[in-house]
Design a protein around this motif. Structure first.
Motif, mmCIF file in Angstrom:
data_model
loop_
_atom_site.group_PDB
_atom_site.id
_atom_site.type_symbol
_atom_site.label_atom_id
_atom_site.label_comp_id
_atom_site.label_asym_id
_atom_site.label_seq_id
_atom_site.Cartn_x
_atom_site.Cartn_y
_atom_site.Cartn_z
ATOM 1 N N LEU A 12 -0.893 3.301 4.797
ATOM 2 C CA LEU A 12 -0.610 2.988 3.447
ATOM 3 C C LEU A 12 -0.930 2.156 2.775
ATOM 4 O O LEU A 12 -2.287 1.467 1.127
ATOM 5 C CB LEU A 12 0.514 3.605 2.564
ATOM 6 C CG LEU A 12 0.778 5.080 2.962
ATOM 7 C CD1 LEU A 12 2.619 5.240 2.498
ATOM 8 C CD2 LEU A 12 0.420 5.882 2.328
ATOM 9 N N ALA A 13 -0.587 1.087 3.625
ATOM 10 C CA ALA A 13 -1.523 -0.352 2.895
ATOM 11 C C ALA A 13 -2.025 -0.951 2.920
ATOM 12 O O ALA A 13 -3.437 -1.500 2.554
ATOM 13 C CB ALA A 13 -0.349 -1.591 3.496
ATOM 14 N N GLY A 14 -3.165 -0.012 4.398
ATOM 15 C CA GLY A 14 -4.658 -0.305 4.210
ATOM 16 C C GLY A 14 -5.260 0.766 2.972
ATOM 17 O O GLY A 14 -6.400 0.682 3.268
ATOM 18 N N ASN A 15 -5.233 1.477 2.808
ATOM 19 C CA ASN A 15 -5.675 2.100 1.452
ATOM 20 C C ASN A 15 -4.112 2.942 0.449
ATOM 21 O O ASN A 15 -4.265 3.831 0.438
ATOM 22 C CB ASN A 15 -6.121 4.008 2.267
ATOM 23 C CG ASN A 15 -6.908 4.159 1.628
ATOM 24 O OD1 ASN A 15 -6.824 4.214 0.554
ATOM 25 N ND2 ASN A 15 -7.164 5.915 1.895
ATOM 26 N N PRO A 16 -4.137 1.977 -0.404
ATOM 27 C CA PRO A 16 -3.282 1.825 -1.372
ATOM 28 C C PRO A 16 -3.132 3.258 -1.987
ATOM 29 O O PRO A 16 -2.462 3.490 -2.724
ATOM 30 C CB PRO A 16 -3.474 0.910 -2.055
ATOM 31 C CG PRO A 16 -3.947 0.183 -1.108
ATOM 32 C CD PRO A 16 -4.891 0.711 -0.534
ATOM 33 N N ARG A 17 -4.727 3.859 -2.525
ATOM 34 C CA ARG A 17 -4.860 4.433 -3.167
ATOM 35 C C ARG A 17 -3.316 6.068 -3.041
ATOM 36 O O ARG A 17 -2.941 6.458 -3.502
ATOM 37 C CB ARG A 17 -6.033 5.260 -3.053
ATOM 38 C CG ARG A 17 -7.224 3.896 -3.495
ATOM 39 C CD ARG A 17 -8.726 4.541 -3.454
ATOM 40 N NE ARG A 17 -8.808 6.063 -4.694
ATOM 41 C CZ ARG A 17 -9.831 6.466 -4.521
ATOM 42 N NH1 ARG A 17 -10.211 6.741 -3.397
ATOM 43 N NH2 ARG A 17 -9.237 7.881 -5.498
ATOM 44 N N LYS A 18 -3.617 5.645 -1.614
ATOM 45 C CA LYS A 18 -2.658 7.556 -0.654
ATOM 46 C C LYS A 18 -0.912 7.400 -1.650
ATOM 47 O O LYS A 18 -0.837 8.843 -1.704
ATOM 48 C CB LYS A 18 -2.721 7.185 0.742
ATOM 49 C CG LYS A 18 -4.612 7.675 1.199
ATOM 50 C CD LYS A 18 -3.809 7.479 3.024
ATOM 51 C CE LYS A 18 -5.054 7.847 3.163
ATOM 52 N NZ LYS A 18 -5.001 8.049 4.676
ATOM 53 N N ILE A 19 -1.403 5.802 -1.528
ATOM 54 C CA ILE A 19 0.324 6.171 -2.495
ATOM 55 C C ILE A 19 0.523 6.786 -4.177
ATOM 56 O O ILE A 19 1.906 7.787 -3.653
ATOM 57 C CB ILE A 19 0.875 4.458 -2.122
ATOM 58 C CG1 ILE A 19 2.850 4.775 -2.173
ATOM 59 C CG2 ILE A 19 0.727 3.494 -3.456
ATOM 60 C CD1 ILE A 19 3.454 5.314 -1.366
#
Length: 141
Positions: A12-19
């Motif tokens: 999730l930190a690698g793709n914060p949009r997902k959060i």
């Protein structure tokens, strides 16, 4: 188990949009349950319809914020993730206060629903804060 959670946080930190996507989808589900299910069957849950309506409006705003972040935010994730986790925390505090206020009216199903909702949101808050911390830590390297 801790390794699985850590890997998920790193993803999730690698793709914060997902959060923000996860948060907005969860909020849509909450609005559906509050406004459609619990409001129409309030006599089985015990929470007054007006309270359920106001809660669903609040959650709809939280959903909108997360959806806007998901769709339009391109950088500077951390402050928005923290803002989302604070808003979710305030919603949980409000829900807990309403549980105490309306406890005499609530059925066991109603109490269970709200306690489960709070537990799930607290899990999401934990993820959000861990993701924000991981992003901040990576930015400092």
């Amino acid at each position: 188990m801790a390794g699985i959670v850590r890997n998920y946080i790193n993803q999730l930190a690698g793709n914060p949009r997902k959060i923000f996507l996860i948060d907005s989808l969860g909020a849509i589900l909450t609005v559906f349950f509050l406004f459609v299910v619990l409001r129409n069957f309030y006599e089985y849950f015990g929470m007054p319809q007006t309270v359920l309506t106001y809660l669903s409006i609040i959650v709809a705003f939280l959903c909108s914020f997360s959806a806007i972040c998901f769709l339009f935010l391109k950088a500077y994730w951390t402050p928005f993730i923290i803002a989302t986790s604070i808003a979710n925390s305030l919603y949980c505090i409000l829900t807990m206060a309403l549980l105490f206020i309306y406890y005499p009216l609530l059925s066991p199903i109603g109490v269970s629903y709200f306690l489960i909702e709070i537990a799930i949101i607290f899990g999401l808050i934990y993820l959000e804060l861990q993701v924000a911390t991981t992003i901040r830590r990576e930015a400092m390297k």
